[in-house]
Design an enzyme around this catalytic site. Structure first.
Site, PDB file in Angstrom:
ATOM      1  CE1 TYR A  99     -11.901   0.960   5.014  1.00  0.00           C
ATOM      2  CE2 TYR A  99     -10.935   2.209   6.816  1.00  0.00           C
ATOM      3  CZ  TYR A  99     -10.809   1.549   5.618  1.00  0.00           C
ATOM      4  OH  TYR A  99      -9.589   1.486   4.995  1.00  0.00           O
ATOM      5  CG  HIS A 142      -1.955   1.009   1.268  1.00  0.00           C
ATOM      6  ND1 HIS A 142      -1.698   2.347   1.449  1.00  0.00           N
ATOM      7  CD2 HIS A 142      -3.290   0.901   1.100  1.00  0.00           C
ATOM      8  CE1 HIS A 142      -2.838   3.015   1.401  1.00  0.00           C
ATOM      9  NE2 HIS A 142      -3.815   2.160   1.181  1.00  0.00           N
ATOM     10  CG  ASP A 156      -9.461   3.381   0.700  1.00  0.00           C
ATOM     11  OD1 ASP A 156      -9.791   2.904   1.790  1.00  0.00           O
ATOM     12  OD2 ASP A 156      -8.391   3.980   0.504  1.00  0.00           O
ATOM     13  CG  HIS A 157     -11.149   5.995   3.446  1.00  0.00           C
ATOM     14  ND1 HIS A 157     -10.106   6.868   3.558  1.00  0.00           N
ATOM     15  CD2 HIS A 157     -10.725   4.834   4.004  1.00  0.00           C
ATOM     16  CE1 HIS A 157      -9.085   6.258   4.137  1.00  0.00           C
ATOM     17  NE2 HIS A 157      -9.444   5.032   4.413  1.00  0.00           N
ATOM     18  CG  HIS A 174      -7.265   0.649  -1.550  1.00  0.00           C
ATOM     19  ND1 HIS A 174      -6.553   0.958  -0.404  1.00  0.00           N
ATOM     20  CD2 HIS A 174      -7.575  -0.658  -1.459  1.00  0.00           C
ATOM     21  CE1 HIS A 174      -6.450  -0.131   0.334  1.00  0.00           C
ATOM     22  NE2 HIS A 174      -7.048  -1.128  -0.287  1.00  0.00           N
ATOM     23  CB  CYS A 191      -4.056   3.329  -2.280  1.00  0.00           C
ATOM     24  SG  CYS A 191      -5.219   4.356  -1.360  1.00  0.00           S
TER      25      CYS A 191
HETATM   26  C1  DNO Z   1      -6.687   3.088   5.732  1.00  0.00           C
HETATM   27  C2  DNO Z   1      -6.047   2.031   4.988  1.00  0.00           C
HETATM   28  C3  DNO Z   1      -4.666   1.647   5.476  1.00  0.00           C
HETATM   29  C4  DNO Z   1      -4.270   0.345   4.814  1.00  0.00           C
HETATM   30  C5  DNO Z   1      -2.920  -0.146   5.210  1.00  0.00           C
HETATM   31  C6  DNO Z   1      -2.546  -1.328   4.366  1.00  0.00           C
HETATM   32  O1  DNO Z   1      -7.839   3.315   5.565  1.00  0.00           O
HETATM   33  O2  DNO Z   1      -6.033   2.308   3.631  1.00  0.00           O
HETATM   34  O3  DNO Z   1      -4.645   1.511   6.835  1.00  0.00           O
HETATM   35  O4  DNO Z   1      -5.179  -0.644   5.148  1.00  0.00           O
HETATM   36  O5  DNO Z   1      -1.980   0.830   5.086  1.00  0.00           O
HETATM   37  O6  DNO Z   1      -1.457  -1.986   4.897  1.00  0.00           O
END
Ligand code: DNO
Length: 388
Positions: free
Chosen positions: A365, A240, A348-349, A305, A278
């Site tokens: 989340y 990530h 993501d989020h 992501h 991401c």
């Molecule tokens: C936050 C996430 C990060 C992710 C880690 C992966 O929302 O995108 O905490 O899970 O960095 O290792």
């Protein structure tokens, strides 16, 4: 792309049956109860896998299998911890779970300064303010020589805020930066820590003398050690990127931009050494062109992501609507549907909206906000596919 969702295990108030109703195909989760550094056993993995399958879904991606700090700073215990990591990878492979997301960010995983930044429409999202981060670093954490890491305008704003800082604001900033955003991701600091700042200072001190070059060496060493297991068990490791993609707290960050990713993928040039693209993290650096990176790295991307940000003129950033902002997710979807259509993606989020506020969800989340993001991305994918 496969539509996945980050789910936090049987205690998550968002249940598997809810996820089936909104079109989720695969689950992203971790064994959150296993302490960082310990082996994930076949029994524990199987129990989680069965639970997910009984709920009518399948375990698509592990996020995360945390890399212990000693592996990152190169402490004495690192070889032992790497052996444990290899065993966990092998056990996951034996159980048929092949995609593993991790990160190599020292101490602090992702960073935000505000969890409920208000939008004009009444919803809220996550926000990163440079000045508030400087306020935390220089005036609350009181890290030595911290001020020299910030530009004059940011420091002036931080100094101004420091004058009127209340205990409540101080507590909120500590809680946001090192507790609420961290507790559920790697266990370095949890809600139960009575003295989170003290614990955080201890963790930072482990990195004394660790330069950018040294952190790279340690990542390469880790990858070289685990790669034979990844090849044998077909484990797709996907790092990530650093979030935000810039050095923080005097610590180096080594996965911030295209050059860093080039380095990462070539230092151990094996398909199993891959990337979590991401889009949200990468888009927070104005130098990064996310669609360009998606195209270049699509074939080494094992997990996506989908998230976007808007970067403000002072360098602050806000998590944007999934169809807006600098990440250009429509274009990113087009690229993956063309070059790597089976890759799992998760929205993501999401914003906090429509009653998400009081559910106690992990920061970022939400249910409704993420569901809306997923619906948007689902529509984009359908449109892109129909034009193929
Ligand atoms: C936050 C996430 C990060 C992710 C880690 C992966 O929302 O995108 O905490 O899970 O960095 O290792």
């Amino acid at each position: 792309m496969e539509k996945t969702w980050r789910w936090f295990g049987p205690k998550d108030p968002i249940t598997l049956s809810m996820l089936r109703q909104i079109g989720v195909e695969g689950i992203v989760t971790a064994l959150h109860d296993v302490a960082n550094g310990e082996v994930w056993t076949v029994e524990a993995i199987t129990a989680m896998k069965n639970y997910i399958e009984q709920g009518g879904l399948h375990w698509s991606v592990v996020e995360s299998l945390p890399v212990s700090e000693a592996i990152k700073y190169g402490g004495q215990e690192r070889d032992l911890l790497i052996e444990n990591y290899k065993l966990s990878l092998e056990n996951l492979g034996r159980c048929g779970i092949h995609t593993v997301c991790y990160n190599f960010m020292p101490v602090l995983d992702w960073a935000r300064t505000e969890l409920d930044h208000a939008w004009a429409d009444g919803s809220t999202s996550l926000y990163f303010s440079r000045a508030e981060f400087a306020l935390f670093d220089c005036f609350i954490l009181q890290r030595e020589d911290a001020a020299q890491d910030y530009d004059e305008a940011t420091m002036a704003e931080a100094r101004r805020m420091a004058v009127t800082l209340t205990d409540e604001q101080r507590h909120r900033l500590v809680d946001t930066i090192i507790v609420k955003t961290q507790g559920f991701v790697n266990g370095n600091i949890t809600e139960d820590d009575a003295e989170p700042l003290e614990r955080f200072r201890e963790l930072l001190s482990l990195y004394k003398g660790i330069t950018h070059a040294r952190l790279r060496e340690n990542l390469q060493y880790f990858l070289e050690q685990v790669m034979p297991v990844c090849r044998e068990w077909d484990m797709r490791l996907c790092i990530h990127p650093d979030d935000p993609p810039m050095p923080l707290l005097g610590l180096p960050r080594i996965v911030c931009n295209e050059a860093d990713i080039d380095w990462l993928l070539s230092c151990v040039d094996d398909w199993h050494n891959g990337l979590t693209l991401c889009c949200g993290s990468l888009s927070a650096n104005v130098q990064n062109d996310v669609p360009r990176m998606a195209r270049r790295f699509a074939r080494r991307t094992h997990f996506v992501h989908l998230r976007s940000t808007d970067v403000l003129p002072n360098g602050d950033f806000i998590e944007a609507d999934h169809l807006k902002g600098r990440a250009h997710l429509v274009e990113v979807c087009r690229i993956f549907e063309e070059l790597n259509p089976d890759v799992p993606m998760r929205v993501d989020h999401g914003r906090t909206m429509l009653g998400d506020e009081d559910k106690g969800y992990n920061a970022g989340y939400s249910f409704h906000g993420r569901m809306m993001g997923l619906a948007q991305m689902d529509g984009v994918m359908a449109a892109v596919k129909s034009q193929k």
